[in-house]
Design an enzyme around this catalytic site. Sequence first.
Site, PDB file in Angstrom:
ATOM      1  N   ARG A   1      28.590-124.799 -20.496  1.00 16.10           N
ATOM      2  CA  ARG A   1      28.685-124.257 -21.144  1.00 16.10           C
ATOM      3  C   ARG A   1      30.304-124.117 -20.889  1.00 16.10           C
ATOM      4  NH1 ARG A   1      25.824-119.141 -24.314  1.00 16.10           N
ATOM      5  NH2 ARG A   1      26.156-118.199 -22.831  1.00 16.10           N
TER       6      ARG A   1
ATOM      7  N   GLU B   1      26.360-109.780 -31.367  1.00 13.64           N
ATOM      8  CA  GLU B   1      25.581-110.147 -30.326  1.00 13.64           C
ATOM      9  C   GLU B   1      24.649-108.677 -30.276  1.00 13.64           C
ATOM     10  OE1 GLU B   1      25.317-112.694 -27.851  1.00 13.64           O
ATOM     11  OE2 GLU B   1      26.273-114.903 -28.821  1.00 13.64           O
TER      12      GLU B   1
ATOM     13  N   ASN C   1      32.062-120.140 -29.737  1.00 15.43           N
ATOM     14  CA  ASN C   1      31.137-118.963 -29.245  1.00 15.43           C
ATOM     15  C   ASN C   1      31.528-118.190 -27.834  1.00 15.43           C
ATOM     16  OD1 ASN C   1      28.645-117.602 -29.143  1.00 15.43           O
ATOM     17  ND2 ASN C   1      28.988-118.398 -27.434  1.00 15.43           N
ATOM     18  N   GLU C   2      32.133-116.759 -28.160  1.00 18.21           N
ATOM     19  CA  GLU C   2      32.396-116.493 -27.219  1.00 18.21           C
ATOM     20  C   GLU C   2      33.447-116.942 -26.794  1.00 18.21           C
ATOM     21  OE1 GLU C   2      30.093-114.841 -24.388  1.00 18.21           O
ATOM     22  OE2 GLU C   2      29.114-112.675 -25.350  1.00 18.21           O
TER      23      GLU C   2
HETATM   24  C1  GLA Z   1      26.612-114.359 -24.582  1.00 15.61           C
HETATM   25  C2  GLA Z   1      26.179-115.684 -25.316  1.00 15.61           C
HETATM   26  C3  GLA Z   1      24.767-115.855 -26.017  1.00 15.61           C
HETATM   27  C4  GLA Z   1      24.385-115.606 -24.953  1.00 15.61           C
HETATM   28  C5  GLA Z   1      24.215-113.977 -24.637  1.00 15.61           C
HETATM   29  C6  GLA Z   1      23.072-113.741 -23.751  1.00 15.61           C
HETATM   30  O1  GLA Z   1      27.236-113.099 -25.856  1.00 15.61           O
HETATM   31  O2  GLA Z   1      27.181-115.618 -26.895  1.00 15.61           O
HETATM   32  O3  GLA Z   1      25.042-117.165 -26.258  1.00 15.61           O
HETATM   33  O4  GLA Z   1      23.661-116.156 -23.481  1.00 15.61           O
HETATM   34  O5  GLA Z   1      25.886-113.570 -24.434  1.00 15.61           O
HETATM   35  O6  GLA Z   1      22.818-112.337 -23.266  1.00 15.61           O
END
Ligand code: GLA
Length: 689
Positions: free
Chosen positions: A119, A313, A157-158
């Site tokens: 990803r 998170e 995401n990130e």
């Molecule tokens: C990151 C991602 C999540 C997951 C976590 C696992 O923060 O954003 O999708 O993979 O790590 O710790």
Amino acid sequence: MPDHYPPINPKFPHFLHGGDYNPDQWSATPEVWDEDMRLMKLAHCNAMSVAIFSWTSLEPEEGRFEFGWLDAIMDKLAEHGGFAVLATPSGARPAWMSRKYPEVLRVNRDGRREFHHTRHNHCRTSPVYREKCRIINARLAERYKDHPALLVWHISNEYNGGDCHCDLCLNAFRNWLRIRYHDDLDELNQKWWAGFWSHTITDWEDIRPIDYSVHGMTLDWKRFLTEQTIDFYKAEIAPLGEFTPQVPITTNFMGLSTTLDYWKFAREVDVVSWDSYPWWHKPGNELQTACATAFTHDINRCLKGGKPFMLMESVPSVTNWAPVCKLKRPGMHLLSSLHAVAHGSDTVQYFQWRKGRGGSEKFHGAVVDHVGHENTRVFRDVAGVGMALEKMDGVIGTTVRPQVAIVYDWETRWAMDEIQGLGRDYRGTYAETCIAHYSPFWKAGIPVDVIDQTCDISRYKLFITPMLYMLRPGMAEKLEKFVREGGTWVATYWTGIVDESDLCYLGGWPGGGLRKVLGIWDEETDATHPEERNCVRFGKGPADGMKEEYEARELFALIHAEGAKVLATYGRDFYAGRPAVTVNKYGKGRAYYVASRNSNDFLCDFLGAVSREIGIRPILDGGLPDGVSVQKRGDGEREFVFVMNFNAEQVKVALGDGEYHDVLAGGRAGECVELGGYGVGVYRRMAKR
Ligand code: GLA
Ligand code: ZN
């Protein structure tokens, strides 16, 4: 500057509590969805981050959309009084897209196009990828714009830097440089000092950002990656703005990750969010972990000038990727969750709600384990956090206005990570140096803002700039004005060495005119081996609370006092007797120079003495046991003091003679409170001292 802020989404003025939720992975057993809803209530959760990696479930074939499963989940959430932090799915794309449009795949620095895998690996310049994102995002926004469950947009995401070297990205970089350097290769060559090793650029097409010998180029590439990512993000959010202008937008940041300059990015989000994964319980390391985490929480609060952020998170117990997957000890889950709140978070969210049966994250901590029911230690811990948050509505939107600020600057870090000089061992020590200077305040319970060089500093009393190697435009002037108008500035070795292009200042360090503010000239720097020790001596009659001598190690600036008063000198080596700590009166203020890397007790005593002298007081006056951190949010009617015990053993903490309400336990708190190992208390101050 407001004293408090509105809730993230006024439609829900409470703490968000929940986690990343992947119901599409359970489509074959939809009864699990109903079980999730039942468990969500029991866990006191109210917000699920949905559809983060669901692109293939939403668009299994190009142009064929399947929203049925998501409709069902959104409806179920709403029926159960829950909300969705709804994601755009660009963090991972369907394989059909990579197959049909290879340009969406990233090209690595060796020029090889990646295959479809994992990803977060798409090209962010690709017009095809941008268009595909626009289509799916518009569909999501149009479909759910009036849905009662929609609370916040979670974009992608990130995001990372997206280091893609395809022709599209390289051309975008070259165009970005043309604007930056006014279409003038001479200007670019000067800024990059490109004559070095014959790197003078004679054609824009020759620019390829893989050459780490040209530091100016490396820096510009990183700046470009941040701006290109923001540009991509703006394209992602454009359709959302059209359909849901009232729904706040965020994207989850990654702490001190060096891939993006979050100060630039933060301007573009409505609310900052970040993903926090400290490695708790490493022997001998708990307090450093807590302190470094506090530092990062503070950055996230400061990214939008003190506005509360989201803990997007965190893990209910332990991740699957730590070097050692040690479970959170009893108490630590509530403590680490409220730790984020204490520093400004208005949410506690997790990765992940339910453990999947397969895939690489199947052993990653989750609220619901493979056993499937609520009778687990972790589930009870999570429910405990939910119940605690339900008592804390008053905290929502409050912030803190510290008198102290420390600089942690992304561009400086980029430059420091590249430098060749001082020694390979000391490259990359910028972050730890900043945290070491933050630590004394963390220990004393004095709130701190952690900001970058672009922030306004005029309202602080004390300003600390550890290893301010690079002076970005305007910084030297800002510092000069700050001190002249009465501020206290603490600078260290390795300050004012280069400008924003990483070109060394000529005419003596610190450059940028700061030599006169600090009243010193830094002639050269000695780096010693990690096992070697020197000392700094204050001699007789050091300042209040200070010892006569402290250990010093690793880096030593050999400076000349040019008007500054010498407070301490080096004890050993050929520079024994030369200035080690100085202070210069300048205008109405003072500028300190700490010329060497000294022991942590030096930092505690010295920064403590400087703070006391200018009237900076801790939140609680009675002193704190080691390993206890005190933070506060709010003021006046709504002032909350958080007391956090990062020790495994019980402690007693004096709240002092104010009157406090114990928010978690209820009732009035005594003058002295007892906290168990990894215990946390939240106290509302009812009367002023
Ligand atoms: C990151 C991602 C999540 C997951 C976590 C696992 O923060 O954003 O999708 O993979 O790590 O710790
Ligand atoms: Zn690319």
